[in-house]
Design a protein around this motif. Sequence first.
Motif, PDB file in Angstrom:
ATOM      1  N   VAL A  51      68.751 -31.657  37.992  1.00 61.46           N
ATOM      2  CA  VAL A  51      67.774 -31.997  39.013  1.00 61.46           C
ATOM      3  C   VAL A  51      67.908 -33.470  39.372  1.00 61.46           C
ATOM      4  CG1 VAL A  51      66.149 -30.188  38.382  1.00 61.46           C
ATOM      5  CG2 VAL A  51      66.015 -32.416  37.250  1.00 61.46           C
ATOM      6  N   THR A  83      70.531 -31.139  42.271  1.00 59.75           N
ATOM      7  CA  THR A  83      69.889 -30.078  43.044  1.00 59.75           C
ATOM      8  C   THR A  83      68.817 -29.401  42.204  1.00 59.75           C
ATOM      9  OG1 THR A  83      70.256 -27.928  44.139  1.00 59.75           O
ATOM     10  CG2 THR A  83      71.719 -28.484  42.313  1.00 59.75           C
ATOM     11  N   SER A  84      67.779 -28.921  42.870  1.00 60.11           N
ATOM     12  CA  SER A  84      66.739 -28.173  42.167  1.00 60.11           C
ATOM     13  C   SER A  84      67.060 -26.681  42.100  1.00 60.11           C
ATOM     14  CB  SER A  84      65.391 -28.370  42.872  1.00 60.11           C
ATOM     15  OG  SER A  84      65.462 -27.933  44.219  1.00 60.11           O
ATOM     16  N   ALA A  85      68.136 -26.257  42.784  1.00 60.51           N
ATOM     17  CA  ALA A  85      68.526 -24.845  42.768  1.00 60.51           C
ATOM     18  C   ALA A  85      69.114 -24.477  41.411  1.00 60.51           C
ATOM     19  CB  ALA A  85      69.535 -24.554  43.873  1.00 60.51           C
ATOM     20  N   ARG A 129      69.392 -28.215  32.379  1.00 57.22           N
ATOM     21  CA  ARG A 129      68.263 -27.475  32.941  1.00 57.22           C
ATOM     22  C   ARG A 129      66.960 -27.845  32.240  1.00 57.22           C
ATOM     23  NH1 ARG A 129      70.843 -21.372  33.741  1.00 57.22           N
ATOM     24  NH2 ARG A 129      72.216 -21.917  35.476  1.00 57.22           N
ATOM     25  N   ASP A 158      60.657 -28.789  42.449  1.00 52.15           N
ATOM     26  CA  ASP A 158      60.879 -27.340  42.380  1.00 52.15           C
ATOM     27  C   ASP A 158      59.656 -26.569  41.880  1.00 52.15           C
ATOM     28  OD1 ASP A 158      60.892 -28.158  39.772  1.00 52.15           O
ATOM     29  OD2 ASP A 158      62.911 -27.450  39.313  1.00 52.15           O
ATOM     30  N   ARG A 159      58.509 -27.270  41.778  1.00 59.12           N
ATOM     31  CA  ARG A 159      57.242 -26.651  41.381  1.00 59.12           C
ATOM     32  C   ARG A 159      57.360 -25.929  40.038  1.00 59.12           C
ATOM     33  NH1 ARG A 159      53.498 -26.496  45.545  1.00 59.12           N
ATOM     34  NH2 ARG A 159      54.323 -27.162  47.565  1.00 59.12           N
ATOM     35  N   ALA A 160      58.133 -26.488  39.116  1.00 59.27           N
ATOM     36  CA  ALA A 160      58.359 -25.827  37.832  1.00 59.27           C
ATOM     37  C   ALA A 160      57.443 -26.329  36.727  1.00 59.27           C
ATOM     38  CB  ALA A 160      59.821 -26.009  37.408  1.00 59.27           C
ATOM     39  N   GLU A 175      50.597 -22.840  41.281  1.00 58.23           N
ATOM     40  CA  GLU A 175      51.748 -23.104  42.150  1.00 58.23           C
ATOM     41  C   GLU A 175      51.344 -23.715  43.483  1.00 58.23           C
ATOM     42  OE1 GLU A 175      54.021 -19.560  42.489  1.00 58.23           O
ATOM     43  OE2 GLU A 175      54.237 -19.281  40.325  1.00 58.23           O
ATOM     44  N   GLU A 217      59.689 -34.813  45.322  1.00 63.23           N
ATOM     45  CA  GLU A 217      60.998 -34.775  44.686  1.00 63.23           C
ATOM     46  C   GLU A 217      61.152 -35.832  43.601  1.00 63.23           C
ATOM     47  OE1 GLU A 217      63.477 -32.729  44.884  1.00 63.23           O
ATOM     48  OE2 GLU A 217      62.616 -31.441  46.429  1.00 63.23           O
TER      49      GLU A 217
END
Length: 296
Positions: free
Chosen positions: A100, A129-131, A145, A195-197, A215, A221
């Motif tokens: 991230v 990336t947040s993907a 991760r 990424d709202r994690a 959520e 970011e």
Amino acid sequence: MGATPPLLALRAFVEVGQRGSIKAAAQALHVTSGAVSQQIRLLEDRVGVTLFTRERQGLRLTEAGASVHPALLQAFAQIAQAMQSLEQTKARPTLTVSTVATFAASWLVPRLGRFKQRHPKIEVRVEATSALVDMRQGRVDVALRHGLGAYPGLAVTRLMAPVLVPVARPGLVGSNAQLATPEDCLGYALLHDGDRADWPLWFAAHGVAPDARAERGTAFEDDFLLIRAAEAGQGLALVPQEYARDEIAAGRLVQVLAKPWPARFAYYLVTQPDARQRPEVKAFVDWILEEAQGPG
């Protein structure tokens, strides 16, 4: 039928059959949905057989399509593996690391110079990336991760657990500045990472039942933007303790809940099971584990 197989059409067929969706296949192939649909039509016209039927949930392989899909899927996997082997023969080995953006900027990138000094022949490429990357495609060698460490089929090593604390502007949660339980946080606007994690995982780790409120709210970011929003009274923020230390000491923020960070909620180093046999991957893994155990 010509001797040359229609590779683009076959690749489109494999991706749609695997994912059950034209749109998902197009995203995986980095082309438009129309291009994938056209390739499927070309293949069906060429072989004279219908390969998919459309259902409410998406596309389903016909009997004919299902009979050849596993073999084609394996064939493209072998092609990908062969290409990866070719790339590994380069004189200067290249290592792709995915993580991230916040972790890359605040922790990984400032330390990469030490890795280059130790291993000057290894080229490192950082993808911020947040993907959630698919390690099976072979494009990424190491993923860093943030989560609970459950990544089936992959080699997982705990790297570090940043201490996150819920903070807010003084007075936002009342005169006592403290909440009683993690559930109490759901009564306030929550400010999220990109990424709202963090909040959903934090609630799950503390045994809070899934709740849609976990959520909702504005996402940022960068952790420092989260802190600024919390200082402005926009809601509760879950941020690394070291980032908020000065603001708490100055009275611009208060920690609203004294809860220790769960031990399993951390950054994890993730690779394919056999990837660490490659010298460049092993060198990076050994180095980053050493860095994570260092003083800072």
